[in-house]
Design a protein around this motif. Sequence first.
Motif, PDB file in Angstrom:
ATOM      1  N   ASP A  41      45.088 -32.636  43.740  1.00 49.36           N
ATOM      2  CA  ASP A  41      46.368 -31.946  43.588  1.00 49.36           C
ATOM      3  C   ASP A  41      46.225 -31.396  42.108  1.00 49.36           C
ATOM      4  OD1 ASP A  41      47.170 -32.149  46.035  1.00 49.36           O
ATOM      5  OD2 ASP A  41      48.736 -33.440  45.683  1.00 49.36           O
ATOM      6  N   HIS A  42      45.322 -32.130  41.122  1.00 47.63           N
ATOM      7  CA  HIS A  42      45.355 -31.670  39.686  1.00 47.63           C
ATOM      8  C   HIS A  42      44.152 -31.899  39.124  1.00 47.63           C
ATOM      9  CE1 HIS A  42      50.135 -32.116  39.868  1.00 47.63           C
ATOM     10  NE2 HIS A  42      49.653 -33.125  40.428  1.00 47.63           N
ATOM     11  N   PRO A  43      43.349 -30.704  39.508  1.00 49.04           N
ATOM     12  CA  PRO A  43      41.824 -30.835  38.769  1.00 49.04           C
ATOM     13  C   PRO A  43      41.857 -31.077  37.297  1.00 49.04           C
ATOM     14  CG  PRO A  43      42.304 -28.804  40.043  1.00 49.04           C
ATOM     15  CD  PRO A  43      43.946 -29.455  39.947  1.00 49.04           C
ATOM     16  N   LYS A  44      42.813 -30.837  36.341  1.00 53.37           N
ATOM     17  CA  LYS A  44      42.728 -31.187  35.060  1.00 53.37           C
ATOM     18  C   LYS A  44      42.755 -32.608  34.608  1.00 53.37           C
ATOM     19  CE  LYS A  44      44.329 -26.947  32.909  1.00 53.37           C
ATOM     20  NZ  LYS A  44      45.370 -26.269  32.184  1.00 53.37           N
ATOM     21  N   VAL A  45      43.192 -33.385  35.717  1.00 56.68           N
ATOM     22  CA  VAL A  45      43.299 -34.679  35.582  1.00 56.68           C
ATOM     23  C   VAL A  45      41.911 -35.427  35.876  1.00 56.68           C
ATOM     24  CG1 VAL A  45      44.244 -36.733  36.227  1.00 56.68           C
ATOM     25  CG2 VAL A  45      45.766 -34.984  36.134  1.00 56.68           C
ATOM     26  N   LYS A  46      41.242 -35.840  34.921  1.00 54.10           N
ATOM     27  CA  LYS A  46      39.974 -36.673  35.171  1.00 54.10           C
ATOM     28  C   LYS A  46      40.070 -38.157  35.227  1.00 54.10           C
ATOM     29  CE  LYS A  46      38.133 -32.615  34.884  1.00 54.10           C
ATOM     30  NZ  LYS A  46      38.265 -31.786  36.144  1.00 54.10           N
ATOM     31  N   SER A  47      40.960 -38.647  34.432  1.00 56.69           N
ATOM     32  CA  SER A  47      41.412 -40.091  34.561  1.00 56.69           C
ATOM     33  C   SER A  47      42.697 -40.270  34.227  1.00 56.69           C
ATOM     34  CB  SER A  47      40.459 -40.746  33.723  1.00 56.69           C
ATOM     35  OG  SER A  47      40.831 -40.706  32.335  1.00 56.69           O
ATOM     36  N   PHE A  48      43.374 -41.449  34.782  1.00 51.89           N
ATOM     37  CA  PHE A  48      44.441 -42.047  34.513  1.00 51.89           C
ATOM     38  C   PHE A  48      44.438 -43.464  34.461  1.00 51.89           C
ATOM     39  CE2 PHE A  48      45.286 -41.540  38.928  1.00 51.89           C
ATOM     40  CZ  PHE A  48      46.004 -42.738  39.297  1.00 51.89           C
ATOM     41  N   GLY A  49      45.466 -44.063  33.596  1.00 50.56           N
ATOM     42  CA  GLY A  49      45.573 -45.742  33.737  1.00 50.56           C
ATOM     43  C   GLY A  49      46.742 -46.145  32.661  1.00 50.56           C
ATOM     44  N   TRP A  50      46.535 -47.397  32.555  1.00 51.53           N
ATOM     45  CA  TRP A  50      47.556 -48.232  31.949  1.00 51.53           C
ATOM     46  C   TRP A  50      47.265 -49.552  31.477  1.00 51.53           C
ATOM     47  CZ3 TRP A  50      47.175 -47.104  37.003  1.00 51.53           C
ATOM     48  CH2 TRP A  50      46.947 -48.380  37.757  1.00 51.53           C
ATOM     49  N   ASN A  51      47.930 -50.148  30.820  1.00 54.96           N
ATOM     50  CA  ASN A  51      47.355 -51.543  30.451  1.00 54.96           C
ATOM     51  C   ASN A  51      48.625 -52.591  31.120  1.00 54.96           C
ATOM     52  OD1 ASN A  51      49.583 -52.092  28.573  1.00 54.96           O
ATOM     53  ND2 ASN A  51      48.526 -51.030  27.428  1.00 54.96           N
ATOM     54  N   GLN A  52      48.073 -53.754  31.487  1.00 51.65           N
ATOM     55  CA  GLN A  52      48.940 -54.727  32.140  1.00 51.65           C
ATOM     56  C   GLN A  52      48.555 -56.070  31.645  1.00 51.65           C
ATOM     57  OE1 GLN A  52      47.863 -53.780  36.076  1.00 51.65           O
ATOM     58  NE2 GLN A  52      46.721 -55.654  36.327  1.00 51.65           N
ATOM     59  N   PHE A  53      49.709 -56.863  31.315  1.00 53.09           N
ATOM     60  CA  PHE A  53      49.533 -58.170  30.631  1.00 53.09           C
ATOM     61  C   PHE A  53      50.614 -59.064  30.562  1.00 53.09           C
ATOM     62  CE2 PHE A  53      50.365 -55.345  27.234  1.00 53.09           C
ATOM     63  CZ  PHE A  53      51.608 -56.294  26.614  1.00 53.09           C
ATOM     64  N   THR A  54      50.338 -60.389  30.551  1.00 57.83           N
ATOM     65  CA  THR A  54      51.340 -61.362  30.388  1.00 57.83           C
ATOM     66  C   THR A  54      51.594 -61.599  28.814  1.00 57.83           C
ATOM     67  OG1 THR A  54      50.973 -62.448  32.692  1.00 57.83           O
ATOM     68  CG2 THR A  54      52.425 -63.672  31.020  1.00 57.83           C
ATOM     69  N   PRO A  55      52.780 -61.292  28.189  1.00 57.06           N
ATOM     70  CA  PRO A  55      52.788 -61.732  26.908  1.00 57.06           C
ATOM     71  C   PRO A  55      52.724 -63.109  26.498  1.00 57.06           C
ATOM     72  CG  PRO A  55      54.921 -60.478  27.637  1.00 57.06           C
ATOM     73  CD  PRO A  55      54.095 -60.874  28.983  1.00 57.06           C
ATOM     74  N   TYR A  56      52.093 -63.428  25.150  1.00 62.41           N
ATOM     75  CA  TYR A  56      51.914 -64.676  24.909  1.00 62.41           C
ATOM     76  C   TYR A  56      52.933 -65.277  24.587  1.00 62.41           C
ATOM     77  CZ  TYR A  56      46.992 -63.183  24.641  1.00 62.41           C
ATOM     78  OH  TYR A  56      45.738 -62.691  24.853  1.00 62.41           O
ATOM     79  N   PHE A  57      54.007 -64.526  24.297  1.00 59.29           N
ATOM     80  CA  PHE A  57      55.301 -65.402  23.538  1.00 59.29           C
ATOM     81  C   PHE A  57      56.353 -64.450  23.816  1.00 59.29           C
ATOM     82  CE2 PHE A  57      53.833 -63.219  19.909  1.00 59.29           C
ATOM     83  CZ  PHE A  57      54.922 -62.687  19.325  1.00 59.29           C
ATOM     84  N   ASN A  58      57.504 -64.911  24.090  1.00 62.50           N
ATOM     85  CA  ASN A  58      58.759 -63.944  24.049  1.00 62.50           C
ATOM     86  C   ASN A  58      59.991 -64.552  23.698  1.00 62.50           C
ATOM     87  OD1 ASN A  58      60.019 -61.511  24.908  1.00 62.50           O
ATOM     88  ND2 ASN A  58      59.773 -62.038  27.071  1.00 62.50           N
ATOM     89  N   ASP A  59      59.859 -65.132  22.289  1.00 60.38           N
ATOM     90  CA  ASP A  59      61.233 -65.701  21.747  1.00 60.38           C
ATOM     91  C   ASP A  59      61.616 -66.587  22.493  1.00 60.38           C
ATOM     92  OD1 ASP A  59      60.599 -63.887  19.774  1.00 60.38           O
ATOM     93  OD2 ASP A  59      62.042 -62.431  20.302  1.00 60.38           O
ATOM     94  N   GLY A  60      60.923 -67.537  23.322  1.00 58.81           N
ATOM     95  CA  GLY A  60      61.583 -68.516  23.980  1.00 58.81           C
ATOM     96  C   GLY A  60      61.954 -68.263  25.502  1.00 58.81           C
ATOM     97  N   GLU A  61      61.851 -67.055  25.785  1.00 57.55           N
ATOM     98  CA  GLU A  61      62.001 -66.567  27.268  1.00 57.55           C
ATOM     99  C   GLU A  61      60.710 -66.812  28.147  1.00 57.55           C
ATOM    100  OE1 GLU A  61      65.144 -65.462  28.363  1.00 57.55           O
ATOM    101  OE2 GLU A  61      65.866 -66.055  26.609  1.00 57.55           O
ATOM    102  N   THR A  62      60.759 -66.949  29.037  1.00 55.92           N
ATOM    103  CA  THR A  62      59.823 -66.964  30.192  1.00 55.92           C
ATOM    104  C   THR A  62      58.942 -65.745  29.952  1.00 55.92           C
ATOM    105  OG1 THR A  62      60.831 -68.277  31.722  1.00 55.92           O
ATOM    106  CG2 THR A  62      58.972 -67.440  32.519  1.00 55.92           C
ATOM    107  N   CYS A  63      57.539 -65.983  29.708  1.00 49.72           N
ATOM    108  CA  CYS A  63      56.515 -64.712  29.646  1.00 49.72           C
ATOM    109  C   CYS A  63      56.198 -64.426  31.139  1.00 49.72           C
ATOM    110  CB  CYS A  63      55.434 -65.104  28.902  1.00 49.72           C
ATOM    111  SG  CYS A  63      55.525 -65.600  27.390  1.00 49.72           S
ATOM    112  N   GLU A  64      56.648 -62.933  31.425  1.00 49.11           N
ATOM    113  CA  GLU A  64      56.041 -62.781  32.578  1.00 49.11           C
ATOM    114  C   GLU A  64      55.175 -61.437  32.842  1.00 49.11           C
ATOM    115  OE1 GLU A  64      59.520 -61.856  35.092  1.00 49.11           O
ATOM    116  OE2 GLU A  64      60.516 -63.664  34.481  1.00 49.11           O
TER     117      GLU A  64
END
Length: 162
Positions: A41-64
Amino acid sequence: MSNDKFAVLREKQEEIKKLKKEMLEASNKIFTDLTKTIFEDHPKVKSFGWNQFTPYFNDGETCEFSANTDYIHINGEPVDESDWINETKITNYGTWNREKRVYEGRTEVPNLDYDPELATASDEIREFLRNFDEDFFMSQFGDHAEVTITAEGVSVDEYEHD
């Protein structure tokens, strides 16, 4: 203690495990099929993406774990930082009126780099990715990952983050 009650519990656990497996399989098929549609549908799009991870810390909150699919890149460029995403460019932000809670005197000019096809593709890709849950992203692409999708397939690189 009644073993019958534990048998019911184990039966439910097996049922949930089976349904999760079925959902991940269905998600994978839908993801693969509809990814092909995006490139068609979108010939100008050759690639797309994102990053995903679990943070190492989150001010004492559970890292998700989280797939950051609201912050995608298209053709190797972060959409939110691209020149083609907005129809106009702000040349003067103006002054913030605290009482009215608006900028006054803002100046915008047409953005000659605006690409409506890529802007539409960006919206459609984000909407597409919102249909999948974190379990799908984790099981398909792993943690601490930079995911790039092309018409030829998927590549996953290690993602470094703080």
